[in-house]
Design a protein around this motif. Structure first.
Motif, PDB file in Angstrom:
ATOM      1  N   VAL A 189     -16.253 -15.406  11.990  1.00  0.00           N
ATOM      2  CA  VAL A 189     -15.140 -14.651  11.392  1.00  0.00           C
ATOM      3  C   VAL A 189     -13.862 -15.475  11.519  1.00  0.00           C
ATOM      4  O   VAL A 189     -13.457 -15.852  12.620  1.00  0.00           O
ATOM      5  CB  VAL A 189     -14.952 -13.291  12.091  1.00  0.00           C
ATOM      6  N   ILE A 190     -13.227 -15.778  10.376  1.00  0.00           N
ATOM      7  CA  ILE A 190     -12.001 -16.582  10.381  1.00  0.00           C
ATOM      8  C   ILE A 190     -10.808 -15.819   9.818  1.00  0.00           C
ATOM      9  O   ILE A 190      -9.669 -16.283   9.902  1.00  0.00           O
ATOM     10  CB  ILE A 190     -12.197 -17.899   9.600  1.00  0.00           C
ATOM     11  N   SER A 191     -11.046 -14.642   9.220  1.00  0.00           N
ATOM     12  CA  SER A 191      -9.950 -13.819   8.704  1.00  0.00           C
ATOM     13  C   SER A 191     -10.459 -12.393   8.556  1.00  0.00           C
ATOM     14  O   SER A 191     -11.673 -12.166   8.478  1.00  0.00           O
ATOM     15  CB  SER A 191      -9.443 -14.351   7.361  1.00  0.00           C
ATOM     16  N   GLN A 192      -9.530 -11.435   8.522  1.00  0.00           N
ATOM     17  CA  GLN A 192      -9.952 -10.054   8.360  1.00  0.00           C
ATOM     18  C   GLN A 192      -8.814  -9.210   7.822  1.00  0.00           C
ATOM     19  O   GLN A 192      -7.648  -9.608   7.857  1.00  0.00           O
ATOM     20  CB  GLN A 192     -10.470  -9.475   9.672  1.00  0.00           C
ATOM     21  N   SER A 193      -9.173  -8.037   7.326  1.00  0.00           N
ATOM     22  CA  SER A 193      -8.199  -7.126   6.735  1.00  0.00           C
ATOM     23  C   SER A 193      -7.893  -5.988   7.696  1.00  0.00           C
ATOM     24  O   SER A 193      -8.513  -5.857   8.761  1.00  0.00           O
ATOM     25  CB  SER A 193      -8.753  -6.552   5.424  1.00  0.00           C
ATOM     26  N   LEU A 194      -6.951  -5.149   7.297  1.00  0.00           N
ATOM     27  CA  LEU A 194      -6.748  -3.882   7.963  1.00  0.00           C
ATOM     28  C   LEU A 194      -7.871  -2.915   7.563  1.00  0.00           C
ATOM     29  O   LEU A 194      -8.684  -3.229   6.683  1.00  0.00           O
ATOM     30  CB  LEU A 194      -5.390  -3.301   7.572  1.00  0.00           C
ATOM     31  N   VAL A 195      -7.910  -1.756   8.199  1.00  0.00           N
ATOM     32  CA  VAL A 195      -8.911  -0.743   7.864  1.00  0.00           C
ATOM     33  C   VAL A 195      -8.274   0.294   6.941  1.00  0.00           C
ATOM     34  O   VAL A 195      -7.235   0.875   7.272  1.00  0.00           O
ATOM     35  CB  VAL A 195      -9.459  -0.064   9.134  1.00  0.00           C
ATOM     36  N   TYR A 196      -8.871   0.514   5.757  1.00  0.00           N
ATOM     37  CA  TYR A 196      -8.410   1.527   4.811  1.00  0.00           C
ATOM     38  C   TYR A 196      -9.429   2.673   4.791  1.00  0.00           C
ATOM     39  O   TYR A 196     -10.582   2.511   5.220  1.00  0.00           O
ATOM     40  CB  TYR A 196      -8.281   0.949   3.409  1.00  0.00           C
ATOM     41  N   ASN A 197      -8.996   3.838   4.256  1.00  0.00           N
ATOM     42  CA  ASN A 197      -9.928   4.965   4.140  1.00  0.00           C
ATOM     43  C   ASN A 197      -9.875   5.566   2.744  1.00  0.00           C
ATOM     44  O   ASN A 197      -8.892   5.407   2.012  1.00  0.00           O
ATOM     45  CB  ASN A 197      -9.653   6.024   5.204  1.00  0.00           C
ATOM     46  N   PHE A 198     -10.955   6.297   2.372  1.00  0.00           N
ATOM     47  CA  PHE A 198     -11.066   6.888   1.032  1.00  0.00           C
ATOM     48  C   PHE A 198     -12.093   8.007   1.077  1.00  0.00           C
ATOM     49  O   PHE A 198     -12.827   8.166   2.067  1.00  0.00           O
ATOM     50  CB  PHE A 198     -11.484   5.833   0.004  1.00  0.00           C
ATOM     51  N   SER A 199     -12.153   8.766  -0.010  1.00  0.00           N
ATOM     52  CA  SER A 199     -13.223   9.754  -0.190  1.00  0.00           C
ATOM     53  C   SER A 199     -13.557   9.834  -1.674  1.00  0.00           C
ATOM     54  O   SER A 199     -12.774   9.395  -2.522  1.00  0.00           O
ATOM     55  CB  SER A 199     -12.809  11.138   0.337  1.00  0.00           C
ATOM     56  N   ILE A 200     -14.734  10.372  -1.997  1.00  0.00           N
ATOM     57  CA  ILE A 200     -15.146  10.523  -3.395  1.00  0.00           C
ATOM     58  C   ILE A 200     -15.352  12.009  -3.708  1.00  0.00           C
ATOM     59  O   ILE A 200     -15.515  12.839  -2.807  1.00  0.00           O
ATOM     60  CB  ILE A 200     -16.446   9.749  -3.698  1.00  0.00           C
ATOM     61  N   LYS A 201     -15.325  12.346  -5.004  1.00  0.00           N
ATOM     62  CA  LYS A 201     -15.549  13.740  -5.401  1.00  0.00           C
ATOM     63  C   LYS A 201     -16.864  13.854  -6.149  1.00  0.00           C
ATOM     64  O   LYS A 201     -17.401  12.866  -6.680  1.00  0.00           O
ATOM     65  CB  LYS A 201     -14.395  14.257  -6.240  1.00  0.00           C
TER      66      LYS A 201
END
Length: 565
Positions: free
Chosen positions: A228-240
């Motif tokens: 692992v050399i880079s990473q993102s923040l954690v996002y959230n979502f939901s579906i309908k």
């Protein structure tokens, strides 16, 4: 001035002549080329904040009275030269010869993440050997684009995740039902693409996304072996579960700069345009903006109410990430309507081209540009002259900084100088070089400030190692003429830098010398270095000349013992 320019033209002619020779390698053969980190470890993946060492080795089968001259290039992902160094040399004796440049900050040539190429060229008499090696430069940050943070009731089918590439070889997307990302519901590693479409029918039941449940996702950048050399923040979502019949569509119609980007240290001002294309009013909508993965100082901002057909323009202020000339701005609306895909806009912000062409320069900055263009020696020769005219058709009237910018770009040329006579009289002296002969852009490619030179020498008849700190032009000229009487003196800005010289003792049997760093020890500064021994008997002493940031006060050298190669 004529003499200086004639010598410059002779140098340019000699370069052109050498490059025009038909090359046939019989005695000089390639033996190795590497990119190393600051600890001397060979690697193919680096971040844009690291320093590197570039190294080349060749074998000469027949002794020559000439020296082997090395030229180093670094090419960016588009294939353009973004770094060039000349001057390293080794004796033309039979056997192996190697050379390196250390302490090159990747930020010095980095523009975008991707695959860069180190090309090393060695020349002996009429023979040339070229070697290449590729290495990847990545950014430590990954910016998630879609789904945006907090997205709810998504109706995308299929659902495609998108992010901004950091230059990694591979990306791993992780989807989990908890913010800690423990025991992920789904994980997939691709081959470097910046998007991933979630499968309609995943293998395991728990991988299928449940309508209404909140999921969390992030992306990790991996090197070629999976680190692992880079990473993102954690996002959230939901579906309908079913498509909405509501006519709701608030979108970001435009993302733009309200003023040119003057420098990396100055704030970057944005304007985000929002319009409601749905048939209902929307309340308390948050607008977010980030630059290079870092949220703007005044983000988020809220629109209390936006009626159908109404538009708003929201200003934001952010700063460019450190040591980056390019960064991606992302503006998003915190609303999850019938058309989520138009709730975000992106804009690539680039300071490089503007700074080179449009920045308003102060007097000291103009002098520095002239030094780089003409050389410090020539500037000293011109100190009693006043510039009275510049030919620059595209320059703004009365704008000196625009004139200097024209001088930098090559659109302007010096047409005359005013010389003060002994009795107060003046006369105009016009240069006799045409624009084709005296091209400032070409000068910029040929005249560079000295950085580093290493090789072998026999001019110091010392039994012990020899070290020296050079802080003025006179001493620099004496040392250079002693070591390289047949070569032009490189420029050093001694107001900011100094040159250190280390010559090994004959008993060291040195293959090369490498500087490890500078540290404080009480009231004095200590320059640590080490010597790598040659497995064969060295005929001459190894040396290194390196330009570093000027240090005042007492300086001493410390040799660190290392194992043989």
């Amino acid at each position: 001035m004529n003499k200086n320019n004639l010598s410059l033209f002779s140098f340019l002619f000699s370069v052109i002549f050498i490059n025009s020779v038909s090359l046939f390698c019989a005695n000089l053969t390639p033996s190795g080329i590497s990119v190393l980190d600051n600890m001397g470890t060979k690697r193919t993946n680096f971040s844009n904040t690291e320093p590197i060492v570039i190294w080349q080795k060749v074998y000469n089968s027949n002794t020559s009275s000439s020296k082997i001259y090395f030229t180093f290039y670094i090419l960016n992902p588009s294939g353009s030269i973004c770094f060039q160094h000349t001057g390293n040399a080794a004796p033309g004796t039979q056997g192996y010869s190697e050379t390196q440049i250390s302490g090159i900050n990747i930020a010095q040539f980095y523009s975008v993440p991707g695959e860069y190429t180190f090309r090393g060229k060695a020349e002996l008499d009429s023979e040339t050997v070229t070697q290449e090696i590729k290495f990847t430069v990545s950014s430590p940050n990954i910016t998630l684009i879609y789904p945006p943070y907090g997205a709810r009731n998504l109706s995308d089918n299929p659902l495609t995740f998108r992010w901004v590439s950091s230059g990694a070889s591979m990306y791993r997307i992780i989807v989990a039902d908890n913010a800690g990302m423990n025991n992920p519901a789904h994980s997939y590693t691709n081959n470097g693409e910046n998007s991933y479409t979630y499968p309609d029918n995943p293998t395991l039941p728990r991988e299928k996304l449940t309508p209404g449940e909140v999921y969390y996702w992030k992306v990790e950048g991996l090197d070629s072996v999976g680190n692992v050399i880079s990473q993102s923040l954690v996002y959230n979502f939901s579906i309908k579960s079913e498509s909405s019949n509501q006519s709701r569509n608030v979108k970001i119609s435009a993302l733009s700069l309200t003023a040119p980007v003057m420098s990396q240290k100055e704030p970057v001002n944005f304007k985000v345009s929002v319009i409601n294309e749905g048939n209902t009013s929307e309340n308390n909508i948050n607008i977010k903006l980030s630059l290079g993965g870092v949220e703007a100082n005044d983000s988020p901002k809220q629109i209390a109410i936006i009626n159908s057909g109404q538009s708003h323009e929201i200003p934001f202020t952010a700063f460019m990430p450190e040591n980056q000339e390019q960064a991606l701005a992302v503006a998003c609306i915190d609303i999850f309507d019938d058309n989520i895909s138009d709730n975000c806009k992106t804009l690539l912000v680039n300071t490089a081209s503007y700074n080179r062409q449009k920045k308003k320069l102060n007097y000291d900055e103009m002098i520095e540009i002239l030094k780089k263009r003409l050389g410090i020696g020539n500037i000293e020769d011109l100190k009693d002259y006043d510039l009275i005219s510049i030919v620059c058709p595209s320059c703004g009237e009365g704008e000196l900084s625009d004139l200097i910018s024209g001088l930098v770009s090559g659109e302007s040329q010096v047409s005359g100088v005013l010389v003060e006579g002994d009795e107060g009289t003046t006369k105009k002296i016009t240069n006799n070089f045409s624009k084709e002969e005296f091209n400032l852009t070409d000068l910029n490619m040929k005249i560079e400030f000295f950085t580093e030179l290493s090789g072998f020498t026999s001019v110091f008849e010392n039994k012990d190692s020899y070290t020296l700190v050079i802080k003025d032009r006179k001493e620099w000229k004496n040392i250079w003429q002693k070591m390289f009487a047949d070569k032009d003196l490189p420029e050093v800005d001694f107001s900011k830098n100094m040159v250190v010289l280390i010559v090994s003792s004959p008993k060291d049997n040195a293959d090369f010398i490498r500087l490890m760093g500078i540290r404080k020890s009480g009231e004095e500064s200590v320059i640590d270095y080490y010597i790598v021994e040659n497995p064969q008997e060295a005929m001459e002493s190894a040396y290194i000349l390196k330009s570093i940031e000027r240090i005042e006060g007492s300086i001493k050298f410390n040799k660190i013992n290392r194992n043989k190669r």
